[in-house]
Structure formats: structure tokens, C-alpha cells
Design a protein around this motif. Sequence first.
Motif, PDB file in Angstrom:
ATOM      1  N   TRP A 175     -33.528  -9.881 -23.742  1.00  0.00           N
ATOM      2  CA  TRP A 175     -32.837 -11.171 -23.860  1.00  0.00           C
ATOM      3  C   TRP A 175     -33.122 -12.062 -22.656  1.00  0.00           C
ATOM      4  O   TRP A 175     -32.757 -13.225 -22.661  1.00  0.00           O
ATOM      5  CB  TRP A 175     -31.338 -10.940 -24.063  1.00  0.00           C
ATOM      6  N   LYS A 176     -33.785 -11.499 -21.621  1.00  0.00           N
ATOM      7  CA  LYS A 176     -34.143 -12.318 -20.450  1.00  0.00           C
ATOM      8  C   LYS A 176     -35.541 -12.869 -20.592  1.00  0.00           C
ATOM      9  O   LYS A 176     -35.894 -13.879 -19.988  1.00  0.00           O
ATOM     10  CB  LYS A 176     -34.036 -11.472 -19.172  1.00  0.00           C
ATOM     11  N   GLU A 177     -36.388 -12.152 -21.309  1.00  0.00           N
ATOM     12  CA  GLU A 177     -37.785 -12.578 -21.479  1.00  0.00           C
ATOM     13  C   GLU A 177     -38.160 -12.457 -22.948  1.00  0.00           C
ATOM     14  O   GLU A 177     -39.052 -11.688 -23.307  1.00  0.00           O
ATOM     15  CB  GLU A 177     -38.699 -11.744 -20.567  1.00  0.00           C
ATOM     16  N   HIS A 178     -37.453 -13.222 -23.746  1.00  0.00           N
ATOM     17  CA  HIS A 178     -37.588 -13.059 -25.189  1.00  0.00           C
ATOM     18  C   HIS A 178     -38.996 -13.358 -25.692  1.00  0.00           C
ATOM     19  O   HIS A 178     -39.491 -12.703 -26.620  1.00  0.00           O
ATOM     20  CB  HIS A 178     -36.551 -13.899 -25.938  1.00  0.00           C
ATOM     21  N   ALA A 179     -39.670 -14.337 -25.070  1.00  0.00           N
ATOM     22  CA  ALA A 179     -41.027 -14.703 -25.520  1.00  0.00           C
ATOM     23  C   ALA A 179     -41.990 -13.540 -25.305  1.00  0.00           C
ATOM     24  O   ALA A 179     -42.855 -13.263 -26.146  1.00  0.00           O
ATOM     25  CB  ALA A 179     -41.503 -15.942 -24.783  1.00  0.00           C
ATOM     26  N   LYS A 180     -41.829 -12.851 -24.177  1.00  0.00           N
ATOM     27  CA  LYS A 180     -42.707 -11.719 -23.873  1.00  0.00           C
ATOM     28  C   LYS A 180     -42.450 -10.569 -24.861  1.00  0.00           C
ATOM     29  O   LYS A 180     -43.380  -9.928 -25.359  1.00  0.00           O
ATOM     30  CB  LYS A 180     -42.442 -11.253 -22.431  1.00  0.00           C
ATOM     31  N   PHE A 181     -41.181 -10.340 -25.136  1.00  0.00           N
ATOM     32  CA  PHE A 181     -40.804  -9.316 -26.119  1.00  0.00           C
ATOM     33  C   PHE A 181     -41.415  -9.645 -27.480  1.00  0.00           C
ATOM     34  O   PHE A 181     -41.970  -8.780 -28.169  1.00  0.00           O
ATOM     35  CB  PHE A 181     -39.269  -9.251 -26.215  1.00  0.00           C
ATOM     36  N   GLN A 182     -41.343 -10.921 -27.843  1.00  0.00           N
ATOM     37  CA  GLN A 182     -41.889 -11.361 -29.128  1.00  0.00           C
ATOM     38  C   GLN A 182     -43.401 -11.134 -29.189  1.00  0.00           C
ATOM     39  O   GLN A 182     -43.950 -10.824 -30.247  1.00  0.00           O
ATOM     40  CB  GLN A 182     -41.550 -12.841 -29.370  1.00  0.00           C
ATOM     41  N   GLU A 183     -44.075 -11.280 -28.038  1.00  0.00           N
ATOM     42  CA  GLU A 183     -45.522 -11.020 -28.007  1.00  0.00           C
ATOM     43  C   GLU A 183     -45.825  -9.554 -28.362  1.00  0.00           C
ATOM     44  O   GLU A 183     -46.789  -9.276 -29.077  1.00  0.00           O
ATOM     45  CB  GLU A 183     -46.093 -11.303 -26.607  1.00  0.00           C
ATOM     46  N   TYR A 184     -44.998  -8.652 -27.856  1.00  0.00           N
ATOM     47  CA  TYR A 184     -45.166  -7.226 -28.202  1.00  0.00           C
ATOM     48  C   TYR A 184     -44.970  -7.035 -29.708  1.00  0.00           C
ATOM     49  O   TYR A 184     -45.713  -6.296 -30.360  1.00  0.00           O
ATOM     50  CB  TYR A 184     -44.147  -6.367 -27.450  1.00  0.00           C
ATOM     51  N   ALA A 185     -43.950  -7.690 -30.231  1.00  0.00           N
ATOM     52  CA  ALA A 185     -43.657  -7.571 -31.670  1.00  0.00           C
ATOM     53  C   ALA A 185     -44.815  -8.130 -32.502  1.00  0.00           C
ATOM     54  O   ALA A 185     -45.208  -7.545 -33.518  1.00  0.00           O
ATOM     55  CB  ALA A 185     -42.355  -8.315 -31.994  1.00  0.00           C
ATOM     56  N   ASP A 186     -45.363  -9.245 -32.053  1.00  0.00           N
ATOM     57  CA  ASP A 186     -46.484  -9.874 -32.775  1.00  0.00           C
ATOM     58  C   ASP A 186     -47.728  -8.996 -32.733  1.00  0.00           C
ATOM     59  O   ASP A 186     -48.450  -8.866 -33.726  1.00  0.00           O
ATOM     60  CB  ASP A 186     -46.803 -11.252 -32.175  1.00  0.00           C
ATOM     61  N   LYS A 187     -47.971  -8.406 -31.574  1.00  0.00           N
ATOM     62  CA  LYS A 187     -49.160  -7.556 -31.405  1.00  0.00           C
ATOM     63  C   LYS A 187     -49.060  -6.339 -32.353  1.00  0.00           C
ATOM     64  O   LYS A 187     -50.034  -5.973 -33.008  1.00  0.00           O
ATOM     65  CB  LYS A 187     -49.244  -7.099 -29.942  1.00  0.00           C
ATOM     66  N   MET A 188     -47.880  -5.749 -32.404  1.00  0.00           N
ATOM     67  CA  MET A 188     -47.683  -4.603 -33.304  1.00  0.00           C
ATOM     68  C   MET A 188     -47.982  -5.007 -34.745  1.00  0.00           C
ATOM     69  O   MET A 188     -48.695  -4.311 -35.470  1.00  0.00           O
ATOM     70  CB  MET A 188     -46.247  -4.082 -33.171  1.00  0.00           C
ATOM     71  N   GLN A 189     -47.451  -6.169 -35.137  1.00  0.00           N
ATOM     72  CA  GLN A 189     -47.649  -6.604 -36.523  1.00  0.00           C
ATOM     73  C   GLN A 189     -49.118  -6.885 -36.824  1.00  0.00           C
ATOM     74  O   GLN A 189     -49.597  -6.608 -37.931  1.00  0.00           O
ATOM     75  CB  GLN A 189     -46.785  -7.829 -36.808  1.00  0.00           C
ATOM     76  N   ALA A 190     -49.837  -7.408 -35.839  1.00  0.00           N
ATOM     77  CA  ALA A 190     -51.270  -7.686 -36.033  1.00  0.00           C
ATOM     78  C   ALA A 190     -52.030  -6.374 -36.239  1.00  0.00           C
ATOM     79  O   ALA A 190     -52.885  -6.261 -37.125  1.00  0.00           O
ATOM     80  CB  ALA A 190     -51.816  -8.458 -34.834  1.00  0.00           C
ATOM     81  N   GLU A 191     -51.701  -5.369 -35.428  1.00  0.00           N
ATOM     82  CA  GLU A 191     -52.390  -4.069 -35.558  1.00  0.00           C
ATOM     83  C   GLU A 191     -51.985  -3.371 -36.859  1.00  0.00           C
ATOM     84  O   GLU A 191     -52.807  -2.729 -37.516  1.00  0.00           O
ATOM     85  CB  GLU A 191     -52.096  -3.173 -34.353  1.00  0.00           C
ATOM     86  N   MET A 192     -50.719  -3.503 -37.211  1.00  0.00           N
ATOM     87  CA  MET A 192     -50.232  -2.871 -38.440  1.00  0.00           C
ATOM     88  C   MET A 192     -50.922  -3.486 -39.663  1.00  0.00           C
ATOM     89  O   MET A 192     -51.219  -2.781 -40.633  1.00  0.00           O
ATOM     90  CB  MET A 192     -48.708  -3.033 -38.545  1.00  0.00           C
TER      91      MET A 192
END
Length: 150
Positions: free
Chosen positions: A97-114
Motif C-alpha cells: 500500500w506504500k508502493e502500489h505502482a511497483k506492486f502492480q508491476e509485479y502483478a502485470d509481469k506475472m500475468q504477461a508470463e502466464m
Amino acid sequence: MKKTTSFVLATLALAFAASASAQFAKPDDAIRYRKSALFVMQQNFSRVAAMAAGKVPFDAKVAAESAAAAEFAGKLPWAAFGDGTDKGDTRAKPEIWKEHAKFQEYADKMQAEMSKLTVAAKAGNLDGVKAAVGATGGTCKGCHDAYRKD
Ligand code: ASC
């Protein structure tokens, strides 16, 4: 013009954030929802990962269905990390919740690989499945290392 565009984008972002969090009646529901989605994703991913590791025979149809299910489930958790959902029955670290954009990048990367895993599984390409399982698993681990309490 530029100002108007920024205003429109900011309004859309706020509207999206509001609708994303408004779908949960209470914070506990959001936590349960994201954990459920991640569990369904993990169960489906693991089925394909077991084939990639040679632990169970490669079944292209089951792999393709499981990868598609994992890909879909993997789209769901992220709307459930809204404000006020950092406390409760969760191992999610406060950094989310402090670095939500960075967290979202991890989520996006996972979805791209998936997504690549679904493509390889649909093609019945075991070597492609193996590579995509490795890459996807790496994104799971990376995010857990950064954002999950153990
Ligand atoms: C899984 C699972 C994870 C990832 C990770 C890959 O099946 O539950 O968290 O793969 O272990 O390194």
C-alpha cells in the motif's frame, strides 16, 4: 489541452479505483476474494507445473484448460488490494500500500508470463510449457519475496 487530458485521466483513474474497491462489502471480503483467486490460480498453475517437471504425464488438453483457468484467475486478485485491506487474515506486507505502482508491476509481469503459458499449452508445446512455467514461477516467487510475509 494537456491539462484537460490529465484531468480526464485522473478522473478515470479515480472512478476505476472506486469501482474496484466498491465491489467488496467489507475489507475481509476483499482479503478472502484475493486469496481465493490466488488459490485457484495456484492450483491450476501447479497442475501444469507438475507436467512440466515430469511428475505427471503431459496431457495437452488438461494443460491448456488449466493454464487458461490460471490465466483468468490471475487477473482477479489485484482489484482486491484497495485501501483498508492491509489488515486482517493476510500475509500481504504493508509495502504493497506504500508502493502500489511497483506492486502492480509485479502483478502485470506475472500475468504477461502466464499468458505465454496458455499459448504454449494450447499449442501442445511441452518445451514451451516448461520455459513458461519457469518464467511464471519466477514471477510468483519474486512477488512473494518482496510482498508476502512468510
Ligand atoms: C507455485 C506456487 C508458487 C510458485 C513458486 C514458484 O506453484 O504456489 O508460489 O509456484 O513456488 O517458485
